[in-house]
Write a protein that holds these residues in place. Structure first.
Motif, short mmCIF file in Angstrom:
data_model
loop_
_atom_site.label_atom_id
_atom_site.label_comp_id
_atom_site.label_asym_id
_atom_site.label_seq_id
_atom_site.Cartn_x
_atom_site.Cartn_y
_atom_site.Cartn_z
N VAL A 67 12.53 37.96 37.58
CA VAL A 67 12.85 36.54 38.04
C VAL A 67 14.13 35.71 37.31
N TYR A 68 14.26 35.22 38.06
CA TYR A 68 16.34 34.18 37.23
C TYR A 68 16.27 33.74 38.29
N ALA A 69 16.95 32.85 37.04
CA ALA A 69 16.96 31.38 37.86
C ALA A 69 18.38 31.11 37.40
N GLY A 70 18.89 30.31 38.41
CA GLY A 70 20.60 30.27 38.61
C GLY A 70 20.93 28.56 38.70
N GLN A 71 22.47 28.24 39.21
CA GLN A 71 22.55 27.38 40.12
C GLN A 71 24.37 27.60 40.65
N THR A 72 23.53 26.38 41.92
CA THR A 72 24.62 27.22 42.74
C THR A 72 25.48 25.72 43.52
N VAL A 73 26.18 25.89 43.56
CA VAL A 73 27.20 24.84 44.26
C VAL A 73 28.20 25.23 46.08
N GLN A 74 27.49 26.41 45.75
CA GLN A 74 28.46 26.78 46.99
C GLN A 74 26.58 27.14 48.70
N GLY A 75 25.38 26.64 47.75
CA GLY A 75 24.96 27.03 48.81
C GLY A 75 24.33 28.11 48.85
N ILE A 76 23.92 28.93 50.10
CA ILE A 76 23.35 30.29 50.28
C ILE A 76 23.64 31.14 50.47
N GLN A 77 25.74 30.50 50.08
CA GLN A 77 26.61 31.68 50.02
C GLN A 77 27.12 32.57 48.92
N ARG A 78 25.94 31.14 47.83
CA ARG A 78 25.91 32.23 46.23
C ARG A 78 25.11 33.28 46.60
N LEU A 79 24.49 33.35 46.92
CA LEU A 79 23.36 34.49 47.53
C LEU A 79 24.10 36.14 47.74
N ASP A 80 25.85 36.44 48.37
CA ASP A 80 26.00 37.19 48.54
C ASP A 80 26.43 37.73 46.86
N ASP A 81 27.03 37.39 46.18
CA ASP A 81 27.38 37.95 45.27
C ASP A 81 26.34 38.77 44.67
N HIS A 82 24.89 38.18 44.35
CA HIS A 82 23.93 38.52 43.92
C HIS A 82 23.31 40.08 44.69
N ASN A 83 23.20 39.63 46.36
CA ASN A 83 23.43 40.72 47.35
C ASN A 83 23.81 41.87 46.47
N GLN A 84 24.98 42.07 46.27
CA GLN A 84 26.39 43.29 46.14
C GLN A 84 25.95 43.39 44.55
N ARG A 85 25.32 42.49 43.99
CA ARG A 85 25.27 43.03 42.22
C ARG A 85 24.05 43.31 41.81
N LYS A 86 22.78 42.62 42.19
CA LYS A 86 21.61 43.28 42.06
C LYS A 86 20.87 44.14 43.32
N ASP A 87 19.73 45.22 42.79
CA ASP A 87 19.11 45.68 43.51
C ASP A 87 17.79 45.41 43.52
N TRP A 88 17.36 44.78 42.41
CA TRP A 88 15.57 44.74 41.88
C TRP A 88 15.32 43.70 42.79
N TRP A 89 16.31 42.11 43.41
CA TRP A 89 15.41 41.47 43.92
C TRP A 89 15.18 41.82 45.19
N ASN A 90 14.36 40.81 46.24
CA ASN A 90 13.99 40.44 47.55
C ASN A 90 13.65 39.66 47.58
N LYS A 91 13.48 38.54 47.49
CA LYS A 91 13.54 37.15 48.31
C LYS A 91 14.26 35.89 47.00
N ALA A 92 14.56 35.18 47.24
CA ALA A 92 15.39 33.87 46.74
C ALA A 92 14.53 32.78 47.40
N VAL A 93 14.10 31.75 46.28
CA VAL A 93 13.85 30.57 46.41
C VAL A 93 15.12 29.39 46.45
N MET A 94 15.05 29.01 46.71
CA MET A 94 16.93 27.72 46.61
C MET A 94 15.97 26.23 46.76
#
Length: 289
Positions: A67-94
């Protein structure tokens, strides 16, 4: 009197395993469940708020491994960075709300509480290495804690209880191993399926001994040590050692042992169980016999 909460769930394209948008009557907080493979589709959803927090999950039908927890001011767009940098997750709950509802103080405070909670609950690995401690106004404190309670309630309703036990697959052993050399007691678990090793919170780390050798220092592990000291996840104990405040994932038992003890180590013999049996004996020798 019956205390009721009414949850509305919209399932995009009628796919039970797809994107879901959830709301509770009387609340502006919007919950969005996004499978990683549907991130591009989720970014096209209209009228989605921008501010809030989110969880990245390594989820196996509600059994959480990481599990990883984070904050965003970009909404769903924030997940783009994690999609490029983190390969372990398969689901996001915002969990997002309009800017007028969430000041940045509220967002930062909520993220801090969320990270603290996942580090203290559940048997899953926590991918956060930072421990933010923002100033929380006493006027916002009750509101932030109520929001967090609401988020925990929604996560449980969706089948992602953050205080639940972790993945119970055959490779995810619950057996604890520790180190002995020089009185340095690191703690960890071995994953037989992945061949990986996790160093656990509470481990004592010998930063006085260089990772690797003088001729061939392990730059990657030394950099990780410095980063954790700077973030406060490695704190001095007053005994010449540092204590680890988070779970660290290593590709091998030896890399984990070198991080804890320094020097050049064979993790298969450095890690022992409470009976003094080496990791090699438990997972290699005894099974061969």
């Amino acid at each position: 009197m019956i205390d009721l909460k009414t949850l509305t769930m919209q399932v995009i394209n009628g796919d039970a395993d797809g994107i879901k948008i959830c709301r509770i009557a009387g609340s502006t907080l919007v919950t969005i469940v996004i499978p990683r493979e549907l991130l591009s589709e989720a970014k096209g959803l209209p009228e989605i708020p921008k501010r809030g927090i989110y969880y990245l999950l390594d989820d196996n039908k509600g059994r959480l491994k990481r599990v990883y927890a984070g904050q965003t001011v970009q909404g769903i767009q924030r997940l783009d960075d994690h999609n490029q940098r983190k390969d372990w997750w398969n689901k996001a709950v915002m969990f997002l709300a309009p800017d007028t509802e969430f000041s940045m103080d509220v967002v930062s405070g909520l993220e801090s509480i969320a990270i603290k909670y996942i580090k203290e609950h559940g048997a899953y690995e926590v991918e956060n290495t930072n421990d933010p401690k923002p100033y929380i106004s006493p006027y916002n404190e009750a509101f932030i804690h109520a929001l967090h309670d609401d988020i925990l309630f929604r996560m449980a309703l969706l089948g992602f209880g953050l205080d639940a036990v972790g993945d119970d697959s055959p490779g995810a052993s619950s057996q604890i191993f520790h180190t002995l050399r020089r009185g340095v007691r690191g703690l960890g678990r071995y994953n037989a399926v992945e061949g990986s090793f996790d160093v656990l919170p509470g481990s004592k780390i010998d930063l006085g001994t260089l990772a690797g050798t003088k001729l061939h220092p392990n730059a990657k592990l030394e950099s990780l040590r410095r980063k954790l000291v700077d973030s406060g996840e490695l704190a001095p104990t007053g005994e010449g050692l540092h204590e680890l405040g988070c779970t660290l994932h290593f590709d091998s038992p030896s890399a984990a042992a070198v991080f804890v003890l320094g020097g050049s180590c064979n993790g298969w013999t450095e890690w022992v169980d409470e009976s003094g049996r080496t990791l090699s004996f438990v997972y290699r020798d005894s099974r061969t016999d």
